[in-house]
Enzyme design. Structure first.
Site, short mmCIF file in Angstrom:
data_model
loop_
_atom_site.label_atom_id
_atom_site.label_comp_id
_atom_site.label_asym_id
_atom_site.label_seq_id
_atom_site.Cartn_x
_atom_site.Cartn_y
_atom_site.Cartn_z
N LYS A 142 6.60 -6.95 -3.31
CA LYS A 142 5.97 -7.61 -4.58
C LYS A 142 6.66 -8.64 -5.41
O LYS A 142 5.98 -9.15 -6.85
CB LYS A 142 5.07 -6.35 -4.98
CG LYS A 142 4.24 -5.90 -3.90
CD LYS A 142 3.84 -4.44 -4.69
CE LYS A 142 2.87 -3.87 -4.00
NZ LYS A 142 1.76 -4.08 -3.16
N HIS A 186 -2.52 4.37 -6.53
CA HIS A 186 -2.47 3.98 -5.48
C HIS A 186 -2.20 5.05 -4.80
O HIS A 186 -1.28 6.54 -4.85
CB HIS A 186 -1.25 3.44 -4.73
CG HIS A 186 -1.59 2.45 -3.79
ND1 HIS A 186 -0.38 3.24 -2.62
CD2 HIS A 186 -0.74 1.18 -3.62
CE1 HIS A 186 -0.33 2.41 -2.27
NE2 HIS A 186 -1.32 1.20 -1.95
N CYS A 210 -6.74 0.76 -1.64
CA CYS A 210 -5.70 2.13 -1.63
C CYS A 210 -5.26 2.86 -2.41
O CYS A 210 -4.94 3.50 -3.15
CB CYS A 210 -4.03 2.33 -1.47
SG CYS A 210 -3.67 1.43 0.45
N1 7TS Z 1 1.78 1.61 -5.48
C1 7TS Z 1 0.93 0.72 -5.98
C2 7TS Z 1 0.68 0.84 -7.95
C3 7TS Z 1 0.91 -0.52 -5.69
O1 7TS Z 1 0.03 -1.39 -5.86
C4 7TS Z 1 2.02 -0.23 -3.84
C5 7TS Z 1 0.70 -1.64 -2.75
C6 7TS Z 1 2.18 0.59 -2.89
C7 7TS Z 1 2.45 1.55 -4.27
C8 7TS Z 1 2.35 0.46 -1.94
O2 7TS Z 1 4.06 -0.74 -2.03
P1 7TS Z 1 4.43 -0.54 -0.24
O3 7TS Z 1 5.28 -1.85 -0.85
O4 7TS Z 1 5.32 0.84 -0.33
O5 7TS Z 1 3.41 -0.44 0.54
N2 7TS Z 1 -0.24 -2.24 -3.88
C9 7TS Z 1 -0.83 -3.12 -2.55
C10 7TS Z 1 -2.20 -3.42 -3.18
O6 7TS Z 1 -2.57 -3.35 -4.23
N3 7TS Z 1 -2.48 -4.23 -1.93
O7 7TS Z 1 -2.12 -4.27 -1.23
C11 7TS Z 1 -1.00 -3.51 -1.21
#
Ligand code: 7TS
Length: 406
Positions: free
Chosen positions: A224, A121, A361
């Site tokens: 999540k 990501h 992303c």
């Molecule tokens: N790493 C992974 C593997 C993720 O899926 C996400 C968010 C993040 C980091 C970032 O997380 P945050 O809570 O700091 O934003 N993934 C996604 C997705 O797959 N669709 O929307 C957000």
């Protein structure tokens, strides 16, 4: 409790969207929240809202106990040694940035290497690009196999004595690939490198055990895993965290402040400057109680069954391209020939079905897949086979519709 009973605990799943019952298949972006979590936050604001770690009044003490009690729940949830190793952050992104800005900037030098994978990501790529630029290090990628997995042989080749950091996702948010963190950690440690794991897509869905994985840092997001937005966790081994400098300075994180010099609180508070995310932490504690009551093993098994079922149904569809390895976490990323994923997501939304479309992303991974975007359905404990049937039927209609158009 089965998924049908679990669904009753999520008020939003009773909503109608565009005149149809909501079918929510976007939990990898953000999960829905059960009444237990909503009520825990409501209870805090209604009955004991107060700042923490200040003074001695009753509400403040109660809020502090709940805030710190949630930290102990997180510790148990991931089997860390101590609550000193549990830092509250805003989410995965902030947690990884903390490691990059503090640990990496102090420990990575000219000529060192940071090893990643192309399935990361953006939040597990860009912070390392910044470290590499500022400290003169090089980024190196473990190549992907055709199905989107990595091999230990390739990891062995990439990780050398020059490696200072291995930054890798536990589970890919696009492919569902489950990476062999324990083995990679052992490999990295043999070369004196530290391992930073992006656990955003694993911690909500399977039992993660810090002592078993052995990694140095592990980041995940509350939103999540049934908790509210704005709260996340950085786990770090005490031996690293103790030596690291804070990156945010101000109230809450200090021990003594003079006009020219100050000292920091002990772990974990030295990394938590300012009034913390109190309601978020309390909500996260309630989410952990909820997930543990159902059982992470049961959740993983349920999602595995959904994933198998989705594959079975989707593989039968003509013009369907499915990405990722056979053995995958509870999500499915796909494209329908000649239909842009945004159009596809818009059409199924008319039927009340929420899926994600875009680059997720993960632009380098999209490039590797040779697509600009994909659609993705992701599953959680409240999803059922009927949800997958609804999506499959809506996709068949979409195909007919676009088939007529082209
Ligand atoms: N790493 C992974 C593997 C993720 O899926 C996400 C968010 C993040 C980091 C970032 O997380 P945050 O809570 O700091 O934003 N993934 C996604 C997705 O797959 N669709 O929307 C957000």
């Amino acid at each position: 409790m089965n998924a049908k009973e679990i669904r009753q605990l999520f008020p939003i799943l009773n909503e109608e969207v565009n005149g149809n019952p909501l079918v929510y298949l976007d939990s990898a972006a953000s999960s829905q929240k059960p009444v237990q979590v909503i009520e825990a936050i409501d209870d805090y604001y209604r009955h004991y809202n107060s700042n923490v770690h200040r003074g001695v009044h009753t509400l403040g003490t109660k809020a502090t106990d709940a805030y710190e009690g949630a930290r102990e729940k997180v510790r148990q949830f991931i089997n860390a040694h101590s609550t000193e190793e549990i830092i509250y952050t805003r989410g995965t992104t902030t947690a990884i940035n903390l490691v990059a800005s503090s640990y990496a900037k102090a420990n990575v030098s000219e000529g060192d290497e940071i090893v990643l994978t192309p399935m990361e990501h953006h939040s597990n790529i860009i912070p390392w690009q910044q470290v590499a630029k500022e400290n003169g290090a090089t980024l190196k990628y473990i190549p992907l196999q055709e199905d989107g997995s990595i091999t230990l042989d390739d990891a062995r080749e990439a990780i050398t004595d020059k490696t200072k950091i291995v930054a890798i996702s536990h589970v890919s948010n696009v492919l569902g690939t489950i990476n062999p963190i324990k083995e990679i950690t052992e490999m990295a440690h043999q070369h004196g490198a530290v391992v930073v794991v992006d656990g955003a897509q694993s911690a909500p869905h399977m039992k993660v055990d810090m002592q078993q994985l052995g990694c140095d840092f592990f980041a995940f997001s509350g939103h999540k895993m049934c908790a509210p937005t704005g709260i996340g966790i950085l786990y770090g081994k005490k031996e690293h965290l103790e030596k690291m400098e804070p990156i945010e300075f101000g109230g809450e994180m200090i021990d003594f402040v003079g006009l020219y010099e100050s000292t920091w609180k002990e772990l974990p508070w030295k990394f938590e400057g300012g009034t913390p995310i109190i309601a978020g932490a309390i909500g996260l504690g309630a989410a952990i109680d909820f997930l543990e009551e159902i059982g992470l093993d049961a959740i993983e098994q349920h999602e595995h069954e959904l994933s198998e079922y989705a594959l079975e149904r989707f593989e039968q569809m003509e013009d369907m391209m499915i990405y990722g390895p056979k053995k995958r976490a509870g999500l499915m990323t796909f494209n329908l020939k000649d239909v842009h994923p945004h159009d596809l997501a818009t059409v199924v939304d008319q039927e009340g079905i929420a899926i994600r479309a875009g680059h997720h992303c993960a632009q380098p991974l999209m490039k590797w897949l040779d697509v600009s975007a994909t659609a993705r359905a992701s599953f959680y404990l409240y999803n059922t086979k009927e949800d997958i049937d609804s999506l499959a039927n809506a996709l068949l209609k979409t195909k007919e519709y676009f088939g007529d158009v082209f």
